[in-house]
Design an enzyme around this catalytic site. Structure first.
Site, PDB file in Angstrom:
ATOM      1  N   TYR A 134       0.840  -1.195   0.000  1.00  0.00           N
ATOM      2  CA  TYR A 134       0.000   0.000   0.000  1.00  0.00           C
ATOM      3  C   TYR A 134       0.874   1.245   0.000  1.00  0.00           C
ATOM      4  O   TYR A 134       2.052   1.207   0.354  1.00  0.00           O
ATOM      5  CB  TYR A 134      -0.998   0.018   1.164  1.00  0.00           C
ATOM      6  N   CYS A 135       0.280   2.337  -0.419  1.00  0.00           N
ATOM      7  CA  CYS A 135       0.936   3.649  -0.436  1.00  0.00           C
ATOM      8  C   CYS A 135      -0.130   4.684  -0.086  1.00  0.00           C
ATOM      9  O   CYS A 135      -1.121   4.368   0.564  1.00  0.00           O
ATOM     10  CB  CYS A 135       1.570   3.907  -1.802  1.00  0.00           C
ATOM     11  N   ARG A 136       0.029   5.902  -0.536  1.00  0.00           N
ATOM     12  CA  ARG A 136      -0.960   6.934  -0.228  1.00  0.00           C
ATOM     13  C   ARG A 136      -2.210   6.793  -1.093  1.00  0.00           C
ATOM     14  O   ARG A 136      -3.328   6.869  -0.609  1.00  0.00           O
ATOM     15  CB  ARG A 136      -0.353   8.329  -0.409  1.00  0.00           C
ATOM     16  N   GLY A 148      -2.349   4.416  -4.132  1.00  0.00           N
ATOM     17  CA  GLY A 148      -2.432   3.191  -4.919  1.00  0.00           C
ATOM     18  C   GLY A 148      -1.509   3.164  -6.123  1.00  0.00           C
ATOM     19  O   GLY A 148      -1.302   2.111  -6.718  1.00  0.00           O
ATOM     20  N   ILE A 208      -3.798   4.207   1.417  1.00  0.00           N
ATOM     21  CA  ILE A 208      -4.124   4.272   2.849  1.00  0.00           C
ATOM     22  C   ILE A 208      -5.251   5.271   3.132  1.00  0.00           C
ATOM     23  O   ILE A 208      -5.918   5.174   4.158  1.00  0.00           O
ATOM     24  CB  ILE A 208      -2.875   4.583   3.713  1.00  0.00           C
TER      25      ILE A 208
END
Length: 129
Positions: free
Chosen positions: A90-92, A94, A119
Site C-alpha cells: 500500500y501507499c498513499r 495506490g 491508505i
C-alpha cells in the site's frame, strides 16, 4: 511530410507508450478494496505487509505490522522480501504500490495484492511513530 508533423507523431506515440506502461495491469497483482485488504492483513500468517511510502509519510500513520520499504529503495531491498509470503502493498493513493508490484514481479514475486485507493481508503487501525 513536414518535420513538425513527424515530431508530433513521435510525441503522440511516446505519450501513448508511456501511459500504457504506467497504467496497465500488473500480472499477478490483486486490486483489493479496503475491506478485502483488511481481511487479508488480519490473516497474519504467510502475509507480509509493505508500506512503500517514504519514511516521513510512514511516520505520519501506518497500518500496524507494516514494514516500511519505500519505492525509492525497493530494488536495493528486494532481498528482504520472501516470495513464500503473500505480499500486501500500500501507499498513499495506490499508484506507488502498483509500481512496487511491477518491480517485485521482475524479481520473481507473484503473489501480491495492493490496497486500491491507498491508505486514504483504509478504515482500520493506524499507528504513528
Amino acid at each position: 511530410m513536414v518535420w513538425s508533423t513527424i515530431v508530433l507523431i513521435i510525441a503522440y506515440a511516446f505519450t501513448t507508450w508511456y501511459l500504457i506502461t504506467k497504467f496497465r495491469a500488473v500480472k499477478g497483482l490483486e486490486n483489493l478494496s479496503a475491506e478485502q485488504f483488511k481481511e487479508r492483513v488480519q490473516q497474519k500468517s504467510g502475509v507480509l505487509l509493505i508500506d512503500v511510502r517514504e519514511p516521513h509519510e510512514y511516520k505520519s500513520g501506518f497500518i500496524p505490522t507494516a514494514v516500511n520499504i519505500p519505492l525509492s529503495q525497493l530494488n536495493k531491498r528486494v532481498k528482504e522480501i520472501s516470495s513464500k509470503n503473500d505480499i500486501l502493498l500500500y501507499c498513499r493513493s495506490g499508484m506507488r504500490s502498483k509500481q512496487a508490484a511491477r518491480i517485485l514481479s521482475k524479481h520473481g514475486i507473484s503473489k501480491m495484492a495492493h490496497l486500491r485507493g491507498g491508505i486514504s481508503t483504509w478504515q482500520g487501525a493506524k499507528k504513528k511513530k
